[in-house]
Design a protein around this motif. Structure first.
Motif, PDB file in Angstrom:
ATOM      1  N   ALA A   1       0.841  -1.218   0.000  1.00  0.00           N
ATOM      2  CA  ALA A   1       0.000   0.000   0.000  1.00  0.00           C
ATOM      3  C   ALA A   1       0.868   1.256   0.000  1.00  0.00           C
ATOM      4  O   ALA A   1       0.630   2.193  -0.770  1.00  0.00           O
ATOM      5  CB  ALA A   1      -0.924  -0.011   1.220  1.00  0.00           C
ATOM      6  N   ALA A   2       1.897   1.269   0.817  1.00  0.00           N
ATOM      7  CA  ALA A   2       2.702   2.493   0.993  1.00  0.00           C
ATOM      8  C   ALA A   2       3.357   2.945  -0.313  1.00  0.00           C
ATOM      9  O   ALA A   2       3.406   4.152  -0.598  1.00  0.00           O
ATOM     10  CB  ALA A   2       3.772   2.271   2.072  1.00  0.00           C
ATOM     11  N   GLY A   3       3.800   2.003  -1.124  1.00  0.00           N
ATOM     12  CA  GLY A   3       4.458   2.354  -2.396  1.00  0.00           C
ATOM     13  C   GLY A   3       3.542   3.137  -3.318  1.00  0.00           C
ATOM     14  O   GLY A   3       3.815   4.301  -3.646  1.00  0.00           O
TER      15      GLY A   3
ATOM     16  N   CYS B   1       5.353   8.076   4.034  1.00  0.00           N
ATOM     17  CA  CYS B   1       5.274   6.733   3.417  1.00  0.00           C
ATOM     18  C   CYS B   1       6.675   6.176   3.157  1.00  0.00           C
ATOM     19  O   CYS B   1       6.937   4.988   3.374  1.00  0.00           O
ATOM     20  CB  CYS B   1       4.495   6.794   2.107  1.00  0.00           C
ATOM     21  N   LEU B   2       7.572   7.048   2.732  1.00  0.00           N
ATOM     22  CA  LEU B   2       8.958   6.619   2.476  1.00  0.00           C
ATOM     23  C   LEU B   2       9.596   6.129   3.782  1.00  0.00           C
ATOM     24  O   LEU B   2      10.208   5.072   3.841  1.00  0.00           O
ATOM     25  CB  LEU B   2       9.746   7.817   1.917  1.00  0.00           C
TER      26      LEU B   2
ATOM     27  N   VAL C   1       4.855  -7.410  -4.780  1.00  0.00           N
ATOM     28  CA  VAL C   1       4.869  -5.997  -4.341  1.00  0.00           C
ATOM     29  C   VAL C   1       5.636  -5.119  -5.318  1.00  0.00           C
ATOM     30  O   VAL C   1       5.147  -4.092  -5.786  1.00  0.00           O
ATOM     31  CB  VAL C   1       5.474  -5.894  -2.918  1.00  0.00           C
ATOM     32  N   VAL C   2       6.856  -5.536  -5.688  1.00  0.00           N
ATOM     33  CA  VAL C   2       7.676  -4.690  -6.571  1.00  0.00           C
ATOM     34  C   VAL C   2       7.033  -4.570  -7.942  1.00  0.00           C
ATOM     35  O   VAL C   2       7.019  -3.500  -8.549  1.00  0.00           O
ATOM     36  CB  VAL C   2       9.119  -5.231  -6.678  1.00  0.00           C
ATOM     37  N   ARG C   3       6.416  -5.654  -8.437  1.00  0.00           N
ATOM     38  CA  ARG C   3       5.743  -5.571  -9.744  1.00  0.00           C
ATOM     39  C   ARG C   3       4.536  -4.631  -9.672  1.00  0.00           C
ATOM     40  O   ARG C   3       4.264  -3.878 -10.605  1.00  0.00           O
ATOM     41  CB  ARG C   3       5.337  -6.963 -10.202  1.00  0.00           C
TER      42      ARG C   3
END
Ligand code: 57M
Length: 359
Positions: free
Chosen positions: A199-201, A248-249, A338-340
């Motif tokens: 979610a944060a990304g 978020c970061l 997540v990364v995708r």
């Protein structure tokens, strides 16, 4: 505060003039929020562990999630604290839009906190009743719509990406439209928050795009050149977006796989509702469907899954909804999912920015 305290001294100390620039204050706000998370994060995680505020994991979820039982949750409290403190430090506090955003983020955060605490105290993954949560969300979102429709600078006209001259005026219907956007975004981010960092990304990416749009909308020359609605005072929304990005970061530092902390509903409901409010305030409502496409995809996957399940007497479209669990069930490792999803979110963010020129 800093803006009010330091900018007024620029006649004596000339370089303090820099505090008048939205860009400088947005960057300062982001770095401040980031540092608050990084410095207080470890202490807050230890406090949550001490208080045993840990995640209750549902047994019917993916196998890999069972080991997440007890991970400290409600990290959203720290996210909201960082955003609020940094906004109070860097934003122009005479701006009603700033207080509106602080108010909506804390109001939705409170809804999530009640939900989280009920889950932790009851020891199950139930929390506030869905109806109770929805009613509170609708009440909060209605306040935003009412404030804006009564605000002299706002009206019920919509801006549609790619159509520069088509601005349908919803009139008082703008209030239910505002509720739809804010409550929808809040619940979509809530559904998305089901993997470490998932979610944060995309929230950070959406916040970055809205920082740019807020800056442009608040500058009458830039708004006219880009043919987007001019929104007086929207520049301060960019400063607020800076705090959201920085927080978020900083949160991702601890929420990255394997997560030391989850944001909880206090975080996800708040960040989603706040993004929805930012999209309304900057009069870029539909843009959220583009830059927040990951959230749309997650919510639609649930709607399709539940709908088809009911219509077909128990059949499923996805191996499991929301769709991030479908890819987990297909054998993708959690960090890969997540990364995708972040990559897709970045592409969608670039497409959203492209709408500035494609008009
Ligand atoms: C919000 N919450 C996560 C954490 C986070 C109708 C149905 C689709 C509802 C949905 C649901 O319950 N959604 C609730 C998602 C939960 O995360 C907590 O909740 C907060 C966000 N609201 O901050 O505190 C779990 O997610 C995992 N997680 C991580 N890392 C993170 O950084 O790994 C969260 C954050 C955590 C942890 O395991 O426990 C959640 O998934 O509940 N239901 C579902 O999403 C369930 N899907 C489902 O039932 N699908 C059915 C039907 C109803 C569509 C189907 O496909 O047939 C899935 N979720 C769970 N179990 N937990 C699958 C079953």
């Amino acid at each position: 505060m800093l803006y009010h305290l330091l900018y007024s001294l620029h006649t004596q100390i000339s370089w303090l003039n820099v505090f008048r620039y939205i860009t400088f204050r947005s960057i300062g706000a982001a770095i401040t929020a980031f540092l608050i998370l990084c410095i207080l994060g470890p202490k807050f995680i230890r406090w949550l562990q001490l208080k045993q505020i840990g995640q209750v994991v549902r047994a019917d979820g993916p196998e890999s999630h069972l080991s997440k039982q007890g991970v400290p949750t409600m990290g959203g409290v720290l996210i909201l604290a960082a955003m609020t403190i940094s906004t109070l430090l860097w934003a122009d506090l005479t701006s009603g839009l700033v207080w509106l955003l602080i108010g909506i983020s804390l109001f939705f955060g409170a809804i999530g906190a009640i939900d989280d605490l009920q889950k932790v105290t009851k020891g199950n993954s139930k929390g506030l009743s869905p109806r109770g949560k929805l009613l509170l969300q609708v009440a909060g979102a209605s306040m935003v719509g009412l404030y804006l429709i009564l605000h002299p600078e706002y009206d019920g006209r919509l801006a549609i990406p790619f159509f520069k001259t088509f601005h349908p005026d919803l009139g008082w219907w703008y209030i239910p439209f505002t509720v739809l956007v804010i409550v929808g975004a809040s619940n979509a981010v809530n559904l998305t928050d089901g993997l470490d960092g998932l979610a944060a990304g995309p929230v950070m990416i959406s916040g970055s795009v809205y920082l740019i749009f807020s800056y442009a909308a608040g500058n009458v020359i830039v708004a006219q050149y880009l043919q987007i609605p001019y929104v007086q005072g929207a520049g301060e929304v960019a400063v607020f977006c800076g705090t959201l990005i920085g927080a978020c970061l900083g949160f991702l530092w601890f929420n990255a796989y394997p997560a030391d902390i989850f944001m909880g509903d206090v975080g996800s409901l708040s960040l989603g509702g706040t993004l929805g409010a930012v999209s309304i305030i900057t009069k870029q409502e539909f843009l959220l469907a583009i830059v927040g496409g990951i959230f749309v995809m997650e919510a639609v996957s649930v709607i399709l899954q539940v709908g088809y399940f009911k219509m077909s007497g128990g059949k499923r479209i996805f191996l499991m909804a929301p769709i991030h669990h479908h890819f987990e069930k297909k054998g993708w490792q959690e960090p890969k999912v997540v990364v995708r999803f972040w990559i897709i979110s970045i592409i969608l963010g670039l497409l959203a920015l492209a709408t500035l020129k494609l008009r």
